[in-house]
Design a protein around this motif. Structure first.
Motif, PDB file in Angstrom:
ATOM      1  N   ILE A 160       0.856  -1.188   0.000  1.00  0.00           N
ATOM      2  CA  ILE A 160       0.000   0.000   0.000  1.00  0.00           C
ATOM      3  C   ILE A 160       0.893   1.239   0.000  1.00  0.00           C
ATOM      4  N   ALA A 161       0.731   2.085  -1.020  1.00  0.00           N
ATOM      5  CA  ALA A 161       1.454   3.353  -1.093  1.00  0.00           C
ATOM      6  C   ALA A 161       0.440   4.480  -0.930  1.00  0.00           C
ATOM      7  N   PHE A 162       0.617   5.293   0.091  1.00  0.00           N
ATOM      8  CA  PHE A 162      -0.365   6.313   0.419  1.00  0.00           C
ATOM      9  C   PHE A 162      -0.119   7.600  -0.371  1.00  0.00           C
ATOM     10  N   GLN A 163      -1.194   8.411  -0.479  1.00  0.00           N
ATOM     11  CA  GLN A 163      -1.103   9.675  -1.215  1.00  0.00           C
ATOM     12  C   GLN A 163      -0.019  10.580  -0.636  1.00  0.00           C
ATOM     13  N   SER A 164       0.085  10.606   0.691  1.00  0.00           N
ATOM     14  CA  SER A 164       1.050  11.482   1.356  1.00  0.00           C
ATOM     15  C   SER A 164       2.434  10.834   1.493  1.00  0.00           C
ATOM     16  N   SER A 165       2.595   9.662   0.906  1.00  0.00           N
ATOM     17  CA  SER A 165       3.798   8.808   0.970  1.00  0.00           C
ATOM     18  C   SER A 165       3.806   7.953   2.237  1.00  0.00           C
ATOM     19  N   GLY A 166       3.240   8.478   3.343  1.00  0.00           N
ATOM     20  CA  GLY A 166       3.146   7.695   4.574  1.00  0.00           C
ATOM     21  C   GLY A 166       4.479   7.442   5.253  1.00  0.00           C
ATOM     22  N   LEU A 167       5.515   8.174   4.872  1.00  0.00           N
ATOM     23  CA  LEU A 167       6.828   7.972   5.483  1.00  0.00           C
ATOM     24  C   LEU A 167       6.845   8.512   6.914  1.00  0.00           C
ATOM     25  N   ILE A 168       7.592   7.845   7.786  1.00  0.00           N
ATOM     26  CA  ILE A 168       7.765   8.306   9.162  1.00  0.00           C
ATOM     27  C   ILE A 168       8.942   9.278   9.179  1.00  0.00           C
ATOM     28  N   ASN A 169       8.679  10.515   9.567  1.00  0.00           N
ATOM     29  CA  ASN A 169       9.677  11.583   9.426  1.00  0.00           C
ATOM     30  C   ASN A 169      10.865  11.460  10.375  1.00  0.00           C
ATOM     31  N   SER A 170      10.715  10.686  11.438  1.00  0.00           N
ATOM     32  CA  SER A 170      11.770  10.619  12.459  1.00  0.00           C
ATOM     33  C   SER A 170      12.828   9.563  12.168  1.00  0.00           C
ATOM     34  N   ILE A 171      12.654   8.794  11.100  1.00  0.00           N
ATOM     35  CA  ILE A 171      13.649   7.768  10.756  1.00  0.00           C
ATOM     36  C   ILE A 171      14.079   7.928   9.303  1.00  0.00           C
TER      37      ILE A 171
END
Length: 255
Positions: free
Chosen positions: A87-98
């Motif tokens: 699943i690839a989300f519209q907002s990228s869904g990346l965790i900004n702290s890592i």
């Protein structure tokens, strides 16, 4: 593209309170297909995507992934099925702290399916697949919008899923970057045989990558077919959408 059905949706209904978002939606997706879910704003596209990948439980109806009815599964059983989808989300869904590398490694660590000794190599390969070789140590904030979308896609590909869901891949990207992402999706399908189910409202992308499109209108599936079949449809709202014509009644001014 084979005619083997990888996903089947039967009479799907999703309701929030008294409001019915999806109304008796049915369709099939074939193995190796790039299948687009399209329609106007608020028609239920993202809700449908969430329901068919198991992130949202429908009110009624059935969803089969590789023959298994996911609407009947408990949480543990559903998680096993979700190991086989990306699943690839519209907002990228990346965790900004890592770091980006750590983001891509998350599914691999969560399910423990990769020997820790080769984890970094697997991450490197996944990033290379989406054109992001060598950025493992960068933080999400250091990436452009297009690079974030690619990194999110790399994470979705981490477990080698046969089926990938992608929500609005071109949203917020300039035309050149969006075109490059379209090419990447086509190449990944051709190279790896991945089935993509994509929500989009970007006409240029839809016309370029879609094998077939499902169009929603007010929660109903009003059309499902190839782009060639779109050209010859007599359904007014489908013609209006793909010919990019405004709603004349909506914008009619009194004289």
């Amino acid at each position: 593209m084979s005619k083997e059905v990888i996903l089947k949706v039967e009479s799907l209904q999703v309701q929030y309170g008294d409001r019915i978002i999806l109304k008796n939606v049915s369709f099939e997706v074939y193995q190796g297909e790039i299948f687009l879910i399209v329609g106007g704003s608020g028609c239920g596209k993202t809700t449908l995507l969430k329901a068919i990948c198991g992130l949202l439980k429908p009110t009624n109806g059935n969803v089969y992934i590789q023959g298994q009815n996911i609407t009947l599964l408990d949480e543990e059983e559903l998680q096993k099925v979700q190991q086989n989808i990306g699943i690839a989300f519209q907002s990228s869904g990346l965790i900004n702290s890592i770091t980006i590398g750590e983001n891509v490694a998350l599914p691999l660590r969560e399910y423990g399916l990769v020997d820790p000794k080769i984890l970094n190599e697997v991450v490197r390969i996944k990033l290379s697949l989406v054109g992001l070789a060598g950025i493992e140590d960068r933080m999400p904030e250091e990436l452009s919008g297009g690079m974030k979308k690619r990194a999110g896609l790399a994470r979705a590909l981490a477990l080698d899923p046969p089926l990938v869901f992608f929500d609005e891949p071109s949203a917020g990207l300039d035309p050149i970057i969006a075109c490059e992402l379209d090419e990447l999706i086509i190449n990944l399908r051709n190279l790896l045989g991945i089935t993509f189910i994509i929500v989009s409202h970007e006409l240029e992308s839809i016309k370029k990558i879609a094998d077939r499109v499902l169009m929603l209108d007010d929660g109903h599936a009003i059309f499902c077919g190839t782009m060639e079949e779109v050209k010859y449809t007599s359904i007014p709202k489908v013609k209006q959408f793909f010919e990019r014509k405004p709603n004349e009644q909506k914008y009619a001014f009194a004289h």
